[in-house]
Design a protein around this motif. Sequence first.
Motif, PDB file in Angstrom:
ATOM      1  N   GLY A  52       6.936  -2.419  -2.763  1.00 11.18           N
ATOM      2  CA  GLY A  52       6.299  -1.133  -3.009  1.00 11.18           C
ATOM      3  C   GLY A  52       7.051  -0.300  -4.022  1.00 11.18           C
ATOM      4  N   ARG A  53       8.050   0.470  -3.525  1.00 17.06           N
ATOM      5  CA  ARG A  53       8.715   1.448  -4.401  1.00 17.06           C
ATOM      6  C   ARG A  53       9.335   0.805  -5.632  1.00 17.06           C
TER       7      ARG A  53
ATOM      8  N   PHE B 250      -3.960   3.134   3.543  1.00 14.02           N
ATOM      9  CA  PHE B 250      -4.765   3.054   4.764  1.00 14.02           C
ATOM     10  C   PHE B 250      -6.029   3.922   4.775  1.00 14.02           C
TER      11      PHE B 250
ATOM     12  N   TYR C  74      12.286   5.291   5.564  1.00 19.66           N
ATOM     13  CA  TYR C  74      12.380   4.428   4.376  1.00 19.66           C
ATOM     14  C   TYR C  74      13.829   4.295   3.920  1.00 19.66           C
TER      15      TYR C  74
ATOM     16  N   ASN D  43      12.937  -2.729   0.595  1.00 20.21           N
ATOM     17  CA  ASN D  43      14.064  -2.591  -0.346  1.00 20.21           C
ATOM     18  C   ASN D  43      14.230  -3.737  -1.336  1.00 20.21           C
TER      19      ASN D  43
ATOM     20  N   ASN E   3       9.081  -7.539   3.734  1.00 19.69           N
ATOM     21  CA  ASN E   3       8.944  -6.265   3.016  1.00 19.69           C
ATOM     22  C   ASN E   3      10.145  -5.354   3.313  1.00 19.69           C
TER      23      ASN E   3
ATOM     24  N   GLN F 126      -6.766  -1.671   4.190  1.00 17.41           N
ATOM     25  CA  GLN F 126      -5.953  -1.500   5.391  1.00 17.41           C
ATOM     26  C   GLN F 126      -6.529  -0.403   6.286  1.00 17.41           C
TER      27      GLN F 126
ATOM     28  N   PRO G 256       0.848  -1.192   0.000  1.00 19.18           N
ATOM     29  CA  PRO G 256       0.000   0.000   0.000  1.00 19.18           C
ATOM     30  C   PRO G 256       0.882   1.239   0.000  1.00 19.18           C
ATOM     31  N   MET G 257       0.573   2.231  -0.817  1.00 19.82           N
ATOM     32  CA  MET G 257       1.328   3.479  -0.810  1.00 19.82           C
ATOM     33  C   MET G 257       0.373   4.651  -0.922  1.00 19.82           C
ATOM     34  N   GLU G 258       0.184   5.306   0.215  1.00 24.10           N
ATOM     35  CA  GLU G 258      -0.707   6.463   0.276  1.00 24.10           C
ATOM     36  C   GLU G 258      -0.271   7.509  -0.744  1.00 24.10           C
TER      37      GLU G 258
ATOM     38  N   LYS H  29       0.523  -5.416   9.336  1.00 25.09           N
ATOM     39  CA  LYS H  29       1.772  -4.968   8.687  1.00 25.09           C
ATOM     40  C   LYS H  29       2.531  -4.157   9.723  1.00 25.09           C
TER      41      LYS H  29
END
Length: 318
Positions: A218-219, A34, A170, A195, A193, A64, A7-9, A133
Amino acid sequence: MELSFAPMEGVTYASFRRTHARLFGGADKYYAPFIAPNGDGSYKTGNRRDVLPENNKGIKLIPQILCNAAEPFLLVAKELEAMGYDEVNLNAGCPSGTVLAKFKGSGMLRDLESLERTLDIIYSRCPIKVSVKTRMGVHSTEEFPAIMDVYRKFPLTLLTVHARDRDGMYKSSPDLESFGKALEGCPFPVEYNGNVFSSEDVEKICSHFPTVDKLMIGRGVIADPSLLRRIKGGAALSVDELRNFHDELLEEYLASGLDPHHAIPRMKELWSYFRFKFPGEDKNMKAIFKSKNMPDYNAAVSTLFSSGNFDADGEFSW
Ligand SMILES: Cc1cc2nc3c(=O)[nH]c(=O)nc-3n(C[C@H](O)[C@H](O)[C@H](O)COP(=O)(O)O)c2cc1C
């Protein structure tokens, strides 16, 4: 290997997820950014729209919740159940200062007795499965064993471990050693989770932890939308694919009612990840970031894509 899209707000909302799933695939599931409910269980209309099943057709989505109190969590979970969801994820990882100060997100790890009381109510009353998470601590990953002692008391559907402490935000190096210890004798499934930016990073995690068969990324997937497909043995990203993804996403944003003044900053956020695929293109990249209207933005993007400087292996770095 089971792969989930983190998830990435501000980034991975429904339009993004749909476009990504349609053009690249590779994600076994997506987590929604979220939902942060108020004490009475109410929350932003935009978040409701984001998780409505009609906006997430064809993808497996786990909503989430960011919340440190059981009652609002349960109210939202009930609503999610009514929408057809059978799982909800608790955010115990958000590192933002304001969230931490309210004992939410990673702030839940500041008071383990309170965390245990909250989980006790949630796990005894939630009508659907609950996964968590988590970060590995607030100030140090050495806090993790005590945090795990709390989680072990409950039937977590899945524990996703972002392998840093909160203070690492991060940036700090993931603490693989402490992550490994968390796996020993763990009564529920664990997902790694942190990198994972390339297939080589996946190999590194797998060789360290042969029993790990779940990764959340994610990234790395924002920077290379083909990454999940690639990890599963599929083709690398091509420049035409990235252009098409960019164009379809922008079209989705505009079609969903987002005006250019809001759509352009969203696209610029993506460029802070895509830029690693365009070595030596600092000048054209600057033009994208400087653009303030759609004609300037589109012109800068076209110039960049036609530059010919594209490296499918250009790797995201923070
Ligand atoms: C811009 C941004 C927004 C994020 N939003 C959320 C979120 O809504 N919920 C959450 O649990 N984690 C959130 N995260 C954390 C990611 O899900 C993930 O745990 C983190 O980026 C580490 O994984 P990665 O190295 O694969 O990116 C966010 C991270 C970033 C950079």
